[in-house]
Motif scaffolding. Structure first.
Motif, PDB file in Angstrom:
ATOM      1  N   ASN A 510       0.852  -1.182   0.000  1.00 40.90           N
ATOM      2  CA  ASN A 510       0.000   0.000   0.000  1.00 40.90           C
ATOM      3  C   ASN A 510       0.892   1.238   0.000  1.00 40.90           C
ATOM      4  O   ASN A 510       1.577   1.525   0.979  1.00 40.90           O
ATOM      5  CB  ASN A 510      -0.910  -0.002   1.229  1.00 40.90           C
ATOM      6  CG  ASN A 510      -1.790   1.222   1.312  1.00 40.90           C
ATOM      7  OD1 ASN A 510      -1.701   2.131   0.489  1.00 40.90           O
ATOM      8  ND2 ASN A 510      -2.638   1.261   2.335  1.00 40.90           N
ATOM      9  N   TYR A 512      -0.125   4.310  -0.176  1.00 43.44           N
ATOM     10  CA  TYR A 512      -0.895   5.511   0.153  1.00 43.44           C
ATOM     11  C   TYR A 512      -1.054   5.751   1.652  1.00 43.44           C
ATOM     12  O   TYR A 512      -1.872   6.574   2.062  1.00 43.44           O
ATOM     13  CB  TYR A 512      -2.269   5.432  -0.529  1.00 43.44           C
ATOM     14  CG  TYR A 512      -2.141   5.257  -2.023  1.00 43.44           C
ATOM     15  CD1 TYR A 512      -1.742   6.310  -2.832  1.00 43.44           C
ATOM     16  CD2 TYR A 512      -2.367   4.015  -2.613  1.00 43.44           C
ATOM     17  CE1 TYR A 512      -1.590   6.148  -4.198  1.00 43.44           C
ATOM     18  CE2 TYR A 512      -2.223   3.845  -3.980  1.00 43.44           C
ATOM     19  CZ  TYR A 512      -1.831   4.908  -4.771  1.00 43.44           C
ATOM     20  OH  TYR A 512      -1.669   4.738  -6.123  1.00 43.44           O
ATOM     21  N   GLY A 513      -0.296   5.049   2.478  1.00 41.94           N
ATOM     22  CA  GLY A 513      -0.356   5.288   3.911  1.00 41.94           C
ATOM     23  C   GLY A 513      -1.063   4.166   4.648  1.00 41.94           C
ATOM     24  O   GLY A 513      -1.766   3.344   4.056  1.00 41.94           O
ATOM     25  N   PRO A 514      -0.912   4.148   5.969  1.00 37.52           N
ATOM     26  CA  PRO A 514      -1.440   3.040   6.772  1.00 37.52           C
ATOM     27  C   PRO A 514      -2.957   3.081   6.966  1.00 37.52           C
ATOM     28  O   PRO A 514      -3.567   2.061   7.283  1.00 37.52           O
ATOM     29  CB  PRO A 514      -0.717   3.212   8.117  1.00 37.52           C
ATOM     30  CG  PRO A 514      -0.427   4.694   8.188  1.00 37.52           C
ATOM     31  CD  PRO A 514      -0.149   5.115   6.777  1.00 37.52           C
ATOM     32  N   ASP A 515      -3.571   4.234   6.787  1.00 35.51           N
ATOM     33  CA  ASP A 515      -5.008   4.390   7.033  1.00 35.51           C
ATOM     34  C   ASP A 515      -5.807   3.875   5.837  1.00 35.51           C
ATOM     35  O   ASP A 515      -5.546   4.244   4.694  1.00 35.51           O
ATOM     36  CB  ASP A 515      -5.322   5.867   7.282  1.00 35.51           C
ATOM     37  CG  ASP A 515      -6.723   6.061   7.849  1.00 35.51           C
ATOM     38  OD1 ASP A 515      -7.617   5.284   7.482  1.00 35.51           O
ATOM     39  OD2 ASP A 515      -6.904   7.010   8.639  1.00 35.51           O
ATOM     40  N   ASP A 516      -6.811   3.031   6.123  1.00 37.85           N
ATOM     41  CA  ASP A 516      -7.660   2.517   5.049  1.00 37.85           C
ATOM     42  C   ASP A 516      -8.327   3.633   4.263  1.00 37.85           C
ATOM     43  O   ASP A 516      -8.548   3.515   3.054  1.00 37.85           O
ATOM     44  CB  ASP A 516      -8.735   1.586   5.613  1.00 37.85           C
ATOM     45  CG  ASP A 516      -8.195   0.196   5.899  1.00 37.85           C
ATOM     46  OD1 ASP A 516      -7.027  -0.061   5.552  1.00 37.85           O
ATOM     47  OD2 ASP A 516      -8.943  -0.624   6.472  1.00 37.85           O
ATOM     48  N   ASN A 517      -8.664   4.708   4.939  1.00 36.30           N
ATOM     49  CA  ASN A 517      -9.332   5.813   4.249  1.00 36.30           C
ATOM     50  C   ASN A 517      -8.438   6.436   3.177  1.00 36.30           C
ATOM     51  O   ASN A 517      -8.927   6.911   2.151  1.00 36.30           O
ATOM     52  CB  ASN A 517      -9.768   6.883   5.247  1.00 36.30           C
ATOM     53  CG  ASN A 517     -10.939   6.422   6.100  1.00 36.30           C
ATOM     54  OD1 ASN A 517     -11.758   5.601   5.660  1.00 36.30           O
ATOM     55  ND2 ASN A 517     -11.023   6.923   7.327  1.00 36.30           N
ATOM     56  N   ASP A 518      -7.123   6.444   3.429  1.00 34.79           N
ATOM     57  CA  ASP A 518      -6.203   6.973   2.421  1.00 34.79           C
ATOM     58  C   ASP A 518      -6.216   6.094   1.167  1.00 34.79           C
ATOM     59  O   ASP A 518      -6.198   6.593   0.040  1.00 34.79           O
ATOM     60  CB  ASP A 518      -4.781   7.040   2.975  1.00 34.79           C
ATOM     61  CG  ASP A 518      -4.654   8.066   4.094  1.00 34.79           C
ATOM     62  OD1 ASP A 518      -5.402   9.065   4.071  1.00 34.79           O
ATOM     63  OD2 ASP A 518      -3.807   7.864   4.983  1.00 34.79           O
ATOM     64  N   ARG A 520      -8.711   4.083   0.275  1.00 31.15           N
ATOM     65  CA  ARG A 520     -10.026   4.207  -0.358  1.00 31.15           C
ATOM     66  C   ARG A 520     -10.092   5.475  -1.209  1.00 31.15           C
ATOM     67  O   ARG A 520     -10.623   5.465  -2.328  1.00 31.15           O
ATOM     68  CB  ARG A 520     -11.126   4.242   0.706  1.00 31.15           C
ATOM     69  CG  ARG A 520     -11.402   2.896   1.359  1.00 31.15           C
ATOM     70  CD  ARG A 520     -12.206   3.072   2.639  1.00 31.15           C
ATOM     71  NE  ARG A 520     -13.522   3.636   2.379  1.00 31.15           N
ATOM     72  CZ  ARG A 520     -14.588   2.913   2.042  1.00 31.15           C
ATOM     73  NH1 ARG A 520     -14.475   1.603   1.924  1.00 31.15           N
ATOM     74  NH2 ARG A 520     -15.755   3.476   1.841  1.00 31.15           N
ATOM     75  N   TRP A 574     -13.951  -2.692  -0.539  1.00 33.55           N
ATOM     76  CA  TRP A 574     -13.686  -1.255  -0.546  1.00 33.55           C
ATOM     77  C   TRP A 574     -14.913  -0.438  -0.922  1.00 33.55           C
ATOM     78  O   TRP A 574     -14.907   0.785  -0.807  1.00 33.55           O
ATOM     79  CB  TRP A 574     -12.556  -0.920  -1.529  1.00 33.55           C
ATOM     80  CG  TRP A 574     -11.212  -1.463  -1.139  1.00 33.55           C
ATOM     81  CD1 TRP A 574     -10.550  -2.501  -1.701  1.00 33.55           C
ATOM     82  CD2 TRP A 574     -10.370  -0.986  -0.084  1.00 33.55           C
ATOM     83  NE1 TRP A 574      -9.347  -2.722  -1.088  1.00 33.55           N
ATOM     84  CE2 TRP A 574      -9.209  -1.793  -0.072  1.00 33.55           C
ATOM     85  CE3 TRP A 574     -10.476   0.046   0.870  1.00 33.55           C
ATOM     86  CZ2 TRP A 574      -8.172  -1.604   0.823  1.00 33.55           C
ATOM     87  CZ3 TRP A 574      -9.439   0.229   1.753  1.00 33.55           C
ATOM     88  CH2 TRP A 574      -8.305  -0.583   1.735  1.00 33.55           C
TER      89      TRP A 574
END
Length: 682
Positions: A510, A512-518, A520, A574
């Motif tokens: 990933n 785009y960062g550790p946060d799922d929202n990032d 998504r 997602w």
């Protein structure tokens, strides 16, 4: 130059009445004087005995009794006129009707090469295709011709049997059409309610200039009386064979706003025609005639307008009308580099769509619209093969531009026709195959991406025995690892989905960062190509999309790819609750889902070894390299060359890499996370 299968010089001298024509007599073209062109003087019936005579040669058909039929034969004389020099153009008005050498240029389609007829030219029977004869007959009674204006028409004013002359005149097409008093677009004979369409086009302009109140009253009555017939008539007019011909692209574009449109016995102007196709396309995001469009929109959607008027209007296939807007874009010569980029994309798109008999005409037919720096590097020659011509075109374009923007037009997207008629053996991947259409990532009106971050192409060399190897610099940034499936028409009826998913071996990566929202957010941005689309009213009349159709298309795409893994999860995970946006913000819903369906059609979602999300063409494979080239606005998908050359690749197509489309590569280079290296494109 268009093919001239019937231009076998001229056969048969027109005999006096009662005499048999001498078929051994052949008309010979006089050599062109330096700086001059040939033009036709169309004679009136009372000026020539050859206008309404009984012919026994050159395309007349015998009756069942074996006699010949009497036909109306255009009679012409060939003369030569000097073209103005650049210096003369500064001194003499282009529209000075008093000029002794005024002429108009005809833009027309050749039609069926077997459908031939005869005209009289310098007293000889000259075999032409019937559509050209009809154009000359229609022109004969116009005010321009009656006032003494001459006519330039490629099939007759260029000696088609003289290869050197044909090659030379191609380079002068731009000058000829610019110096013409007017360009006459001959759309053909009256058919498919074309009289109704032309009358409507003229009336719209006349009534609009009489004032808003007059226009609204007239249009309301006109649509009630003829509305259901007007829309198909307009669509038939803009989808005539004329608009599919390659050579008319430059003819219409150079002709400009003063171009005259002739269809049967009806006449209008390009400005009026474009005004109608622009203003009556009321749901397009941008319009030149916005005030007129707003007035039309109010009438079509007004409560006082009968429902059948709008119902017939919304069923129109408006994408067919977009050809008119494309030609208007090509007429412009913007100073803004972004607008000029639109124009060039539009030019190559129309070129690929258009039809021509000789493949090399894909280049020669747009010669007059090329930048002067590009045109100066191309020497028209019909003795060259299509591979050599396409390579010369691409090489001239890139060297003149000094960047690699043309490369986004290279490669294939997987939907093109294949076979010996369109495949060119040995064509290097850096030269666009103009015989095939490609689905570009950007529409003609969208601003370009900036994946190179402003880096210029410092290396641009052509090597190899025949210059077929392009040596450039590139950042080989990432490699495709997983590919989703593509949306198929069969998905609508077939419950068994085509299995074309290739799952990633690195699906947990990933970028785009550790946060799922990032992740998504990155996924959604990738699914709309980093762009939005103007939200039309619900339902969307432009495409016929409705709540149901958009949800259905998105549902089928997600269903096909529900198990595709990215960011460590299946795609369907997602999408939880994302479609609930329809309940509280339908405008956003339409912008988003409409863009997804349009953007992802014939494309695949992909993952990379570094954990990025990409959108790639249907023909992509795991192992393809995502490269960013200085001087190229989009990342390119490269495939290792099977010939085993070191650092050599073939271009698959342009691609989209979320997070690397707006110059982010510069930061990676500064941090030493990637490097610029020399590569070969073959």
């Amino acid at each position: 130059m268009p093919p001239a299968p019937t231009q076998v010089a001229s056969k048969g001298y027109l005999a006096e009445e009662g005499e048999e024509p001498d078929l051994s007599a052949i008309m010979r073209y006089s050599p062109l004087e330096s700086g001059s062109i040939r033009v036709l003087e169309i004679l009136q019936p009372d000026e020539s005995v050859f206008n309404d005579v009984e012919l026994r040669a050159g395309g007349t058909k015998p009756t069942s009794e074996g006699t010949t039929t009497t036909v109306s034969v255009p009679s012409c004389r060939l003369t030569q006129l000097p073209l103005r020099s650049d210096r003369d153009e500064l001194q003499v008005s282009q529209v000075d009707l008093g000029l002794p050498h005024k002429f108009v240029a005809i833009s027309y389609t050749w039609g069926d090469k077997e459908d031939v007829d005869s005209i009289s030219m310098d007293g000889y029977v000259h075999v032409v295709q019937r559509n050209l004869k009809n154009a000359l007959l229609a022109l004969r009674s116009t005010d321009l011709i009656l006032s003494g204006c001459r006519v330039w028409v490629d099939a007759l004013c260029i000696d088609q049997s003289n290869a050197a002359e044909v090659n030379r005149e191609i380079k002068r097409m731009k000058q000829i059409y610019k110096e013409a008093l007017a360009v006459i677009m001959w759309l053909g004979d009256e058919a498919d309610a074309s009289d109704l369409a032309i009358d409507f086009i003229n009336a719209v302009d006349i009534k609009w200039h009489e004032g808003t109140e007059v226009f609204e009253t007239w249009l309301s009555r006109e649509l009630i009386a003829n509305g259901p017939a007007i829309w198909p008539a307009l669509s038939k007019l803009i989808t005539r064979e004329y608009w599919t011909r390659l050579w008319i692209i430059q003819e219409v574009a150079i002709g400009g706003d003063n171009t005259t449109v002739l269809c049967g016995s009806k006449v209008t102007t390009w400005t009026r025609l474009h005004q109608v196709y622009d203003a009556f396309h009321i749901f397009t995001p941008k319009q030149k005639y916005s005030e007129l469009a707003a007035c039309i929109r109010g009438i079509l959607l007004g409560s006082s307008t009968p429902s059948f008027v709008y119902d017939s209007y919304k069923n129109t296939l408006f994408w067919q009308w977009e050809a008119c807007e494309d030609f208007q874009i090509l007429q412009s010569r913007p100073n803004d580099p972004c607008l000029e980029a639109y124009r060039k994309r539009c030019l190559l798109t129309r070129c690929r769509i258009a039809k021509c008999e000789k493949p090399v005409d894909k280049v020669y037919g747009i010669f007059g619209l090329l930048d002067d720096r590009i045109a100066a590097k191309i020497e028209p020659d019909y003795n060259l093969g299509v591979r050599e011509v396409f390579m010369s075109f691409a090489r001239a374009w890139m060297l003149a531009e000094g960047h690699l923007g043309l490369l986004i037009h290279c490669g294939e997207t997987g939907e093109q026709e294949k076979g010996p008629l369109v495949d060119i053996e040995g064509l290097p991947s850096w030269a666009p195959n103009l015989l095939k259409q490609v689905k570009l990532q950007l529409n003609n009106s969208e601003p370009e991406f900036n994946s190179h971050g402003g880096m210029r192409a410092s290396r641009l060399e052509y090597t190899g025995e025949d210059g077929s190897v392009l040596s450039v610099e590139a950042v080989l940034f990432d490699t495709l690892d997983g590919l989703s499936g593509t949306r198929h028409w069969s998905d609508d009826v077939d419950t068994t989905m085509v299995e074309d998913i290739e799952d990633s071996k690195w699906s947990v990566m990933n970028a785009y960062g550790p946060d799922d929202n990032d992740f998504r957010a990155a996924l959604w941005r990738a699914l709309i190509g980093g762009r939005d689309r103007c939200a039309p009213p619900i339902p969307c009349p432009v495409t016929g999309d409705t709540d149901g159709s958009l949800r259905w298309n998105l549902h089928l795409w997600v269903k096909r790819n529900r198990t595709f893994r990215l960011g460590g999860r299946c795609l369907q995970d997602w999408f939880c609750h994302d479609l609930d946006v329809m309940k509280n913000d339908p405008g956003l819903y339409y912008r988003c889902t409409g863009r997804v369906i349009n953007w992802m059609w014939c494309r695949r979602l992909a993952t990379t070894k570094r954990g990025y999300i990409a959108v790639v063409p249907k023909v992509s494979r795991p192992g393809d390299v995502v490269a960013i080239l200085p001087g190229c606005s989009c990342p390119l998908l490269l495939r290792s060359n099977p010939r085993g050359m070191k650092n050599a690749f073939e271009i698959v197509a342009e691609c989209y890499l979320q997070g690397l489309m707006d110059g982010e590569i510069l930061g990676f280079l500064e941090q030493g996370l990637c490097r610029v290296e020399d590569v070969l494109i073959v």
